[in-house]
Design a protein around this motif. Structure first.
Motif, PDB file in Angstrom:
ATOM      1  N   TRP B  90      58.628  49.617  50.133  1.00 55.09           N
ATOM      2  CA  TRP B  90      57.643  48.932  50.894  1.00 55.09           C
ATOM      3  C   TRP B  90      56.409  49.424  50.411  1.00 55.09           C
ATOM      4  O   TRP B  90      55.595  48.311  50.193  1.00 55.09           O
ATOM      5  N   PRO B  91      56.003  50.588  50.528  1.00 51.53           N
ATOM      6  CA  PRO B  91      54.566  50.995  49.879  1.00 51.53           C
ATOM      7  C   PRO B  91      54.390  50.347  48.477  1.00 51.53           C
ATOM      8  O   PRO B  91      53.379  49.943  48.063  1.00 51.53           O
ATOM      9  N   LEU B  92      55.502  50.267  47.556  1.00 50.30           N
ATOM     10  CA  LEU B  92      55.352  50.075  46.079  1.00 50.30           C
ATOM     11  C   LEU B  92      55.109  48.364  46.341  1.00 50.30           C
ATOM     12  O   LEU B  92      54.130  48.074  45.628  1.00 50.30           O
ATOM     13  N   ALA B  93      55.969  47.729  47.033  1.00 53.05           N
ATOM     14  CA  ALA B  93      55.573  46.220  47.355  1.00 53.05           C
ATOM     15  C   ALA B  93      54.244  45.855  47.578  1.00 53.05           C
ATOM     16  O   ALA B  93      53.553  45.201  47.017  1.00 53.05           O
ATOM     17  N   PHE B  94      53.680  46.765  48.650  1.00 50.30           N
ATOM     18  CA  PHE B  94      52.361  46.652  49.118  1.00 50.30           C
ATOM     19  C   PHE B  94      51.369  46.842  47.852  1.00 50.30           C
ATOM     20  O   PHE B  94      50.393  46.024  47.923  1.00 50.30           O
ATOM     21  N   VAL B  95      51.439  47.809  47.183  1.00 52.51           N
ATOM     22  CA  VAL B  95      50.424  48.069  46.182  1.00 52.51           C
ATOM     23  C   VAL B  95      50.383  47.242  45.060  1.00 52.51           C
ATOM     24  O   VAL B  95      49.581  46.520  44.466  1.00 52.51           O
ATOM     25  N   VAL B  96      51.736  46.753  44.597  1.00 46.96           N
ATOM     26  CA  VAL B  96      51.790  45.821  43.596  1.00 46.96           C
ATOM     27  C   VAL B  96      51.587  44.501  44.002  1.00 46.96           C
ATOM     28  O   VAL B  96      50.805  43.979  43.282  1.00 46.96           O
ATOM     29  N   GLY B  97      51.781  44.130  45.059  1.00 43.75           N
ATOM     30  CA  GLY B  97      51.126  42.797  45.629  1.00 43.75           C
ATOM     31  C   GLY B  97      49.763  42.794  45.785  1.00 43.75           C
ATOM     32  O   GLY B  97      49.064  41.715  45.471  1.00 43.75           O
ATOM     33  N   MET B  98      49.230  43.674  46.329  1.00 36.31           N
ATOM     34  CA  MET B  98      47.771  43.885  46.390  1.00 36.31           C
ATOM     35  C   MET B  98      47.208  43.756  45.256  1.00 36.31           C
ATOM     36  O   MET B  98      46.150  42.971  44.751  1.00 36.31           O
ATOM     37  N   TYR B  99      47.558  44.597  43.968  1.00 36.00           N
ATOM     38  CA  TYR B  99      46.912  44.553  42.836  1.00 36.00           C
ATOM     39  C   TYR B  99      47.220  43.349  41.939  1.00 36.00           C
ATOM     40  O   TYR B  99      46.283  42.702  41.260  1.00 36.00           O
ATOM     41  N   ALA B 100      48.275  42.697  42.187  1.00 35.61           N
ATOM     42  CA  ALA B 100      48.603  41.210  41.506  1.00 35.61           C
ATOM     43  C   ALA B 100      47.536  40.397  41.971  1.00 35.61           C
ATOM     44  O   ALA B 100      47.139  39.588  41.254  1.00 35.61           O
ATOM     45  N   GLY B 101      47.231  40.406  43.364  1.00 41.17           N
ATOM     46  CA  GLY B 101      46.197  39.403  43.704  1.00 41.17           C
ATOM     47  C   GLY B 101      45.026  39.778  43.228  1.00 41.17           C
ATOM     48  O   GLY B 101      44.294  38.752  42.884  1.00 41.17           O
ATOM     49  N   ILE B 102      44.509  41.045  43.224  1.00 37.64           N
ATOM     50  CA  ILE B 102      43.294  41.269  42.644  1.00 37.64           C
ATOM     51  C   ILE B 102      43.180  41.048  41.018  1.00 37.64           C
ATOM     52  O   ILE B 102      42.141  40.076  40.699  1.00 37.64           O
ATOM     53  N   ASN B 103      44.191  41.078  40.298  1.00 38.08           N
ATOM     54  CA  ASN B 103      44.236  40.925  39.074  1.00 38.08           C
ATOM     55  C   ASN B 103      44.268  39.328  38.697  1.00 38.08           C
ATOM     56  O   ASN B 103      43.385  38.886  37.717  1.00 38.08           O
ATOM     57  N   VAL B 104      44.957  38.505  39.648  1.00 37.51           N
ATOM     58  CA  VAL B 104      44.856  37.157  39.288  1.00 37.51           C
ATOM     59  C   VAL B 104      43.291  36.632  39.245  1.00 37.51           C
ATOM     60  O   VAL B 104      42.925  35.930  38.257  1.00 37.51           O
ATOM     61  N   ILE B 105      42.513  37.072  40.305  1.00 35.92           N
ATOM     62  CA  ILE B 105      41.116  36.653  40.257  1.00 35.92           C
ATOM     63  C   ILE B 105      40.282  37.544  39.393  1.00 35.92           C
ATOM     64  O   ILE B 105      39.668  37.013  38.424  1.00 35.92           O
ATOM     65  N   ALA B 106      40.551  38.916  39.186  1.00 40.98           N
ATOM     66  CA  ALA B 106      39.824  39.720  38.369  1.00 40.98           C
ATOM     67  C   ALA B 106      40.132  39.065  36.862  1.00 40.98           C
ATOM     68  O   ALA B 106      38.751  38.998  35.848  1.00 40.98           O
ATOM     69  N   PHE B 107      41.112  38.899  36.291  1.00 39.55           N
ATOM     70  CA  PHE B 107      41.348  38.413  35.034  1.00 39.55           C
ATOM     71  C   PHE B 107      40.978  37.151  34.870  1.00 39.55           C
ATOM     72  O   PHE B 107      40.418  36.865  33.639  1.00 39.55           O
ATOM     73  N   GLY B 108      40.927  36.206  35.880  1.00 40.50           N
ATOM     74  CA  GLY B 108      40.671  34.864  35.864  1.00 40.50           C
ATOM     75  C   GLY B 108      39.178  34.814  35.624  1.00 40.50           C
ATOM     76  O   GLY B 108      38.699  34.118  34.684  1.00 40.50           O
ATOM     77  N   SER B 109      38.389  35.234  36.482  1.00 42.58           N
ATOM     78  CA  SER B 109      37.065  35.089  36.432  1.00 42.58           C
ATOM     79  C   SER B 109      36.382  35.930  35.501  1.00 42.58           C
ATOM     80  O   SER B 109      35.356  35.667  35.049  1.00 42.58           O
ATOM     81  N   GLY B 110      36.854  37.319  35.417  1.00 44.75           N
ATOM     82  CA  GLY B 110      36.157  38.305  34.650  1.00 44.75           C
ATOM     83  C   GLY B 110      36.496  38.287  33.325  1.00 44.75           C
ATOM     84  O   GLY B 110      35.304  38.487  32.454  1.00 44.75           O
ATOM     85  N   ASP B 111      37.480  37.806  32.716  1.00 49.60           N
ATOM     86  CA  ASP B 111      38.051  37.965  31.270  1.00 49.60           C
ATOM     87  C   ASP B 111      38.155  36.523  30.761  1.00 49.60           C
ATOM     88  O   ASP B 111      37.242  36.099  29.956  1.00 49.60           O
ATOM     89  N   LEU B 112      39.109  35.494  31.373  1.00 47.74           N
ATOM     90  CA  LEU B 112      39.080  34.473  30.958  1.00 47.74           C
ATOM     91  C   LEU B 112      37.960  33.507  30.841  1.00 47.74           C
ATOM     92  O   LEU B 112      37.572  33.097  29.793  1.00 47.74           O
ATOM     93  N   ILE B 113      37.371  33.337  32.107  1.00 48.09           N
ATOM     94  CA  ILE B 113      36.236  32.309  31.987  1.00 48.09           C
ATOM     95  C   ILE B 113      34.990  32.892  31.332  1.00 48.09           C
ATOM     96  O   ILE B 113      34.404  32.392  30.476  1.00 48.09           O
ATOM     97  N   ILE B 114      34.735  34.058  31.346  1.00 51.64           N
ATOM     98  CA  ILE B 114      33.404  34.612  30.946  1.00 51.64           C
ATOM     99  C   ILE B 114      33.688  34.559  29.406  1.00 51.64           C
ATOM    100  O   ILE B 114      32.720  34.472  28.615  1.00 51.64           O
ATOM    101  N   GLN B 115      34.967  34.902  28.714  1.00 48.96           N
ATOM    102  CA  GLN B 115      35.018  35.085  27.406  1.00 48.96           C
ATOM    103  C   GLN B 115      34.854  33.616  26.778  1.00 48.96           C
ATOM    104  O   GLN B 115      34.440  33.567  25.944  1.00 48.96           O
ATOM    105  N   LEU B 116      35.449  32.593  27.784  1.00 48.64           N
ATOM    106  CA  LEU B 116      35.381  31.209  27.131  1.00 48.64           C
ATOM    107  C   LEU B 116      34.175  30.755  27.144  1.00 48.64           C
ATOM    108  O   LEU B 116      33.556  30.427  25.947  1.00 48.64           O
ATOM    109  N   GLN B 117      33.287  31.307  28.112  1.00 48.26           N
ATOM    110  CA  GLN B 117      31.886  30.791  28.421  1.00 48.26           C
ATOM    111  C   GLN B 117      30.871  31.466  27.129  1.00 48.26           C
ATOM    112  O   GLN B 117      30.250  30.720  26.481  1.00 48.26           O
ATOM    113  N   SER B 118      31.341  32.531  26.702  1.00 52.67           N
ATOM    114  CA  SER B 118      30.456  33.255  25.703  1.00 52.67           C
ATOM    115  C   SER B 118      30.905  32.719  24.413  1.00 52.67           C
ATOM    116  O   SER B 118      30.273  33.068  23.238  1.00 52.67           O
ATOM    117  N   THR B 119      32.006  32.081  24.202  1.00 53.47           N
ATOM    118  CA  THR B 119      32.395  31.420  22.797  1.00 53.47           C
ATOM    119  C   THR B 119      31.574  29.962  22.904  1.00 53.47           C
ATOM    120  O   THR B 119      31.877  29.541  21.713  1.00 53.47           O
TER     121      THR B 119
END
Lengths: 198, 227
Positions: B90-119
């Motif tokens: 249960w705690p494992l599922a909670f943490v993994v789910g939380m970080y999966a949600g954070i990563n989808v947005i963080a990687f999408g807006s923080g890495d993917l879009i910004i890197q594309l923009q800079s290119t």
């Protein structure tokens, strides 16, 4: 977590922040789980009277000692025993551990860097040019006032253009991978982290 | 002489003794390093997270719902009781789910879009700068195509992905060069530090050498290959 990005509302943000605090607390307790695991492994070694037992005792004593000093005493002031141990033991040990890698990385490079193909030549040339551009002897051989800015100029160009292109591609690939893995976990398609296979 | 100097210098030399071969002095320093690091991060986790966000939040601020986080954390330890070990998911599922949600947005807006923009660079004006910009765009596009595995890398795709490999190789080489230099600068830093008290260093080098010699004469490390 995903909803927070699309719903800029104070009440919703508070709920998300609370969930994040819960996550931080659970993650902090995983450190404790790790310590229990370390204690189990090393106490078993001591009980078996394994030849490594004295080192296990050193590890357990240093772990518990450092943890107790940090938890029950001041952990911020410069003259606290916790910071003293950090400066005397942790800091020199970590710096030397990483410095030791310089020797092994160099010996690995000597074995790996054989210019057998175009790719290997590119890798080798980029590494040598970057290293020469980083050190004063590189600038002494071919200075920044010369054609193309010398070794430092060439190094800067490599870092800013071809290196950036490759790095950016890897970063974007990793981002796409992280997003797709995240979505697979959220949708329940990926359950390996729970120990139940696929 | 300050005891801090003696201890830190001795530990530095114990680690460097690994260059000879794996030996008891190195193992001692290695285990001490693992213990001290684990203890350090445990103390930090308590002082920076558990105390303010759990203990003080519940006891001082009256945020009693945080007890839920504590109970969830405690569930992780049920893995030591086989009958209820499933609760540790249960705690494992909670943490993994939380970080999966954070990563989808963080990687999408923080890495993917910004890197594309800079290119999105101007490669038509600006002389040499424009050529560099064009190379950056070509390098990124060809490197990305190298990671496209849905079609066999033959024909035009094969040529472009090969160019991508060249850019990746330059990137790996540059990163390697940078890493080597940073490690060497750490080694220089440690050496300079040792030179601040040359007498202590000399005494410890003699002690470590004698120790290794005695250990070696007693058959220590006879089973190790010198590489």
């Amino acid at each position: 977590m995903i909803g927070d990005f699309f719903i800029p509302h104070a009440a919703f943000s508070r709920v998300v922040q609370e969930i994040q605090q819960w996550g931080l607390i659970v993650v902090s307790f995983t450190y404790l789980l790790g310590v229990v695991n370390i204690l189990q492994v090393h106490s078993a070694k001591v009980q078996r009277r394994s030849p490594e037992a004295p080192y296990s005792i050193v590890l357990v004593v240093s772990l518990l000692g450092m943890a107790c000093l940090g938890i029950f005493h001041d952990h911020k002031s410069a003259d606290s025993p916790f910071i003293w141990l950090y400066n005397t033991v942790y800091d020199p040990l970590s710096a030397t551990m990483f410095a030791l890698l310089a020797f092994f990385i160099t010996s690995a490079a000597y074995r790996a860097f054989r210019a057998r193909s175009t790719e290997a030549v590119l890798l080798l040339s980029a590494a040598i040019l970057v290293m020469l551009g980083q050190v004063p002897v590189g600038a002494a051989i071919w200075g920044p006032d010369s054609f193309l800015g010398g070794f430092p100029g060439v190094k800067d160009w490599i870092m800013d253009v071809p290196n950036l292109a490759g790095k950016r591609a890897v970063l974007m690939g990793a981002a796409l991978g992280a997003i797709s893995t995240g979505l697979r976990i959220i949708l329940g398609l990926e359950r390996a982290h729970l120990g139940g296979g696929n | 002489m300050d005891v801090q100097v003696w201890i830190s210098y001795a530990l530095t030399l114990f680690i460097l003794s690994f260059l000879y071969k794996d030996n008891p002095l190195y193992k001692l320093a290695e285990h001490l390093f693992v213990g001290i690091s684990a203890g350090y991060y445990i103390a930090l986790a308590y002082q920076e997270t558990i105390r303010p966000n759990l203990w003080e939040a519940v006891v001082t601020d009256g945020h009693y719902w945080r007890i839920g986080a504590f109970l969830l954390s405690i569930l992780m330890f049920t893995r030591y009781a086989p009958k209820v070990a499933w609760l540790s998911r249960w705690p494992l599922a909670f943490v993994v789910g939380m970080y999966a949600g954070i990563n989808v947005i963080a990687f999408g807006s923080g890495d993917l879009i910004i890197q594309l923009q800079s290119t999105m660079l101007d490669f038509l004006h600006g002389g040499m700068g424009a050529i560099s910009n064009l190379l950056l765009i070509v390098g990124l596009a060809s490197s990305l195509l190298y990671f496209y595995f849905s079609r066999e890398h033959t024909g035009a795709l094969g040529v472009v992905s090969r160019i991508g490999v060249w850019f990746l190789m330059v990137s790996f080489g540059a990163s390697f060069g940078y890493t080597v230099m940073s490690r060497i600068s750490l080694a220089i830093g440690r050496t300079r530090d040792l030179m601040l008290h040359p007498l202590v260093t000399a005494a410890l080098i003699v002690a470590v050498t004698v120790g290794l010699f005695v250990w070696s004469r007693r058959g220590g490390g006879a089973d190790q290959e010198i590489t």
